[in-house]
Write an enzyme that holds these catalytic residues in place. Structure first.
Site, short mmCIF file in Angstrom:
data_model
loop_
_atom_site.label_atom_id
_atom_site.label_comp_id
_atom_site.label_asym_id
_atom_site.label_seq_id
_atom_site.Cartn_x
_atom_site.Cartn_y
_atom_site.Cartn_z
N ALA A 142 73.97 5.37 22.97
CA ALA A 142 73.31 6.46 23.71
C ALA A 142 72.30 6.94 22.73
O ALA A 142 72.32 6.57 21.50
CB ALA A 142 74.45 7.46 23.84
N GLY A 180 77.33 3.09 22.85
CA GLY A 180 77.13 3.14 24.49
C GLY A 180 76.55 1.85 25.05
O GLY A 180 76.88 1.51 26.20
N GLU A 207 79.73 -0.46 25.16
CA GLU A 207 80.40 0.07 26.21
C GLU A 207 79.86 -0.26 27.60
O GLU A 207 80.71 -0.72 28.71
CB GLU A 207 80.61 1.39 26.08
CG GLU A 207 81.28 2.16 25.07
CD GLU A 207 80.97 3.50 24.67
OE1 GLU A 207 80.29 4.25 24.30
OE2 GLU A 207 82.07 4.18 24.90
N GLU A 214 80.30 4.72 16.20
CA GLU A 214 80.26 6.36 16.57
C GLU A 214 80.83 7.03 15.38
O GLU A 214 80.36 8.15 14.96
CB GLU A 214 81.03 6.50 17.58
CG GLU A 214 79.98 6.39 19.02
CD GLU A 214 80.59 4.89 19.51
OE1 GLU A 214 80.83 3.99 19.03
OE2 GLU A 214 80.02 4.84 20.84
N1 CO8 Z 1 69.31 6.33 19.71
C1 CO8 Z 1 68.06 6.97 19.50
N2 CO8 Z 1 66.84 6.16 18.98
C2 CO8 Z 1 67.61 4.89 18.53
C3 CO8 Z 1 68.93 4.58 18.66
C4 CO8 Z 1 69.69 5.31 19.18
N3 CO8 Z 1 70.92 5.17 19.39
N4 CO8 Z 1 68.76 3.50 17.82
C5 CO8 Z 1 67.54 2.81 17.27
N5 CO8 Z 1 66.84 4.12 17.62
C6 CO8 Z 1 65.42 4.17 17.37
C7 CO8 Z 1 65.31 4.51 15.65
O1 CO8 Z 1 65.46 5.61 15.56
C8 CO8 Z 1 63.97 3.71 15.65
O2 CO8 Z 1 63.04 4.69 15.78
P1 CO8 Z 1 61.60 5.01 15.02
O3 CO8 Z 1 60.93 3.83 14.87
O4 CO8 Z 1 61.17 6.23 15.85
O5 CO8 Z 1 62.16 5.61 13.64
C9 CO8 Z 1 63.89 2.88 16.37
O6 CO8 Z 1 64.76 2.89 17.38
C10 CO8 Z 1 64.00 1.32 15.83
O7 CO8 Z 1 65.32 1.49 14.91
P2 CO8 Z 1 65.77 1.26 13.24
O8 CO8 Z 1 64.35 1.58 12.71
O9 CO8 Z 1 66.73 1.97 12.86
O10 CO8 Z 1 65.86 -0.37 13.35
P3 CO8 Z 1 66.64 -1.11 12.31
O11 CO8 Z 1 66.26 -2.58 12.67
O12 CO8 Z 1 66.56 -0.62 10.89
O13 CO8 Z 1 68.14 -0.80 12.56
C11 CO8 Z 1 70.08 -0.63 14.13
C12 CO8 Z 1 68.81 -1.35 13.91
C13 CO8 Z 1 71.19 -0.94 13.20
C14 CO8 Z 1 70.60 -1.00 15.62
C15 CO8 Z 1 69.86 1.04 13.97
O14 CO8 Z 1 68.89 1.45 14.81
C16 CO8 Z 1 71.07 1.78 14.51
O15 CO8 Z 1 71.98 1.98 13.62
N6 CO8 Z 1 71.04 2.68 15.77
C17 CO8 Z 1 71.90 3.40 16.02
C18 CO8 Z 1 73.19 2.70 16.47
C19 CO8 Z 1 74.47 3.57 16.86
O16 CO8 Z 1 74.83 4.45 15.89
N7 CO8 Z 1 74.58 3.71 18.23
C20 CO8 Z 1 75.64 4.56 18.60
C21 CO8 Z 1 75.16 5.78 19.20
S1 CO8 Z 1 76.38 6.91 19.66
C22 CO8 Z 1 76.88 6.32 21.37
O17 CO8 Z 1 76.38 5.26 21.74
C23 CO8 Z 1 77.91 7.25 21.90
C24 CO8 Z 1 78.29 6.85 23.36
C25 CO8 Z 1 78.70 7.90 23.96
C26 CO8 Z 1 77.89 8.98 24.51
C27 CO8 Z 1 78.73 10.06 24.98
C28 CO8 Z 1 77.84 11.14 25.50
C29 CO8 Z 1 76.85 11.67 24.79
#
Ligand code: CO8
Length: 260
Positions: free
Chosen positions: A67, A112, A115, A135
């Site tokens: 998400a 997500g 999921e 999460e």
């Molecule tokens: N949301 C928003 N932006 C994101 C997300 C995300 N989930 N994942 C990555 N991005 C963005 C980063 O902020 C970054 O943006 P910017 O270039 O502007 O700084 C860009 O994408 C590239 O990401 P990274 O620089 O972090 O890339 P890396 O190669 O260093 O890392 C990862 C890749 C490991 C995938 C890392 O981006 C990461 O950990 N992302 C988040 C993963 C995560 O925690 N996902 C779970 C989110 S919570 C969720 O999904 C709950 C679902 C249910 C929701 C219920 C209703 C609200």
């Protein structure tokens, strides 16, 4: 509805839906979720001769990285629960779709994103695909059915481990666990997904729809779990650990949780 974040192509009766927010690793923001709802709840039902749908992510790095965390700021328990409920209902549209929906997982499938892949009927992973439910790193739990479908697909033992440790696993491990059907060379996920849909397309369409309906029915008795997940997700949104987890991600630093 005009789509901003979904690219749809239709060839030989197979719709390929590509989630296209590459700069945010295809994270599911509200607009993308509404577009998925429109496609699976309306547009796809009108495609004549549809054999099935392949769902994938733009670029080589991510299927969907979760998400969209930038939308989490200031979310309270009621809004959090509403977000989760809406997302669950959209993913039910996919799970209950009458034609096969195959996830072609071309990179990160986290939160997500994992999921979403699990709501599809089948999953093909590229060798570089990575799966996880991270999460708890954000002071949250999955809210789009992940606590339910991960258990359904890989069993309670490993599901609890992945949900509590936030460990991210590779494609081969995901296949060993039964999370994905096939692992293929990166770049050929969509081709393999299409091959599976073609294999199914020559079978009796009503029988296929009934298989989907009946297999889903096996899990209907346990549907209370989805409601628990919605409420638990909302509860997490009221904690300062959640505010800290989301802020830490956006500020690119480790989170300091206090159990509050
Ligand atoms: N949301 C928003 N932006 C994101 C997300 C995300 N989930 N994942 C990555 N991005 C963005 C980063 O902020 C970054 O943006 P910017 O270039 O502007 O700084 C860009 O994408 C590239 O990401 P990274 O620089 O972090 O890339 P890396 O190669 O260093 O890392 C990862 C890749 C490991 C995938 C890392 O981006 C990461 O950990 N992302 C988040 C993963 C995560 O925690 N996902 C779970 C989110 S919570 C969720 O999904 C709950 C679902 C249910 C929701 C219920 C209703 C609200």
């Amino acid at each position: 509805m005009t789509y901003e974040n979904l690219q749809i192509s239709l060839e030989d009766g197979i719709a390929v839906v590509t989630i296209s927010r590459e700069k945010a690793l295809n994270a599911l923001n509200t607009q993308t979720m509404l577009e998925l709802r429109d496609f699976f709840g309306d547009a796809a039902l009108k495609i004549e001769g549809l054999k099935g749908v392949v769902l994938t992510g733009a670029g080589e790095k991510a299927f969907v990285a979760g998400a969209d965390i930038t939308e989490f700021r200031g979310l309270d328990s009621q809004q959090g629960a509403e977000f989760a409920r809406r997302g669950q209902n959209i993913f039910f549209l996919i799970e209950r779709f009458h034609k096969p929906v195959v996830a072609a997982v071309n990179g990160f499938a986290l939160g997500g994103g994992c999921e979403l892949a699990m709501a599809c009927h089948l999953r093909v992973a590229g060798e570089k695909a990575r799966f996880g439910q991270p999460e708890v790193n954000l002071g949250l739990i999955p809210g789009y059915g992940g606590t339910q479908r991960l258990v359904q697909l890989i069993g309670k033992t490993k599901a609890l481990e992945l949900l509590m440790t936030a460990e991210i696993i590779g494609a081969d491990e995901a296949r060993q666990l039964g999370l994905v059907n096939y692992v293929v060379p990166s770049g050929s996920e969509t081709a393999k997904a299409k091959e599976l849909i073609e294999k199914i397309a020559v079978k009796a369409p009503i029988a296929i729809a009934k298989v989907i309906e009946s297999v889903n029915a096996y899990f209907e008795a346990a549907h209370g779990g989805y409601v628990t997940e919605v409420n638990a997700f909302g509860d997490c949104c009221d904690t300062s650990d959640f505010q800290e987890g989301a802020a830490a991600f956006l500020e690119k630093r480790p989170a300091q949780f206090r159990g509050k």
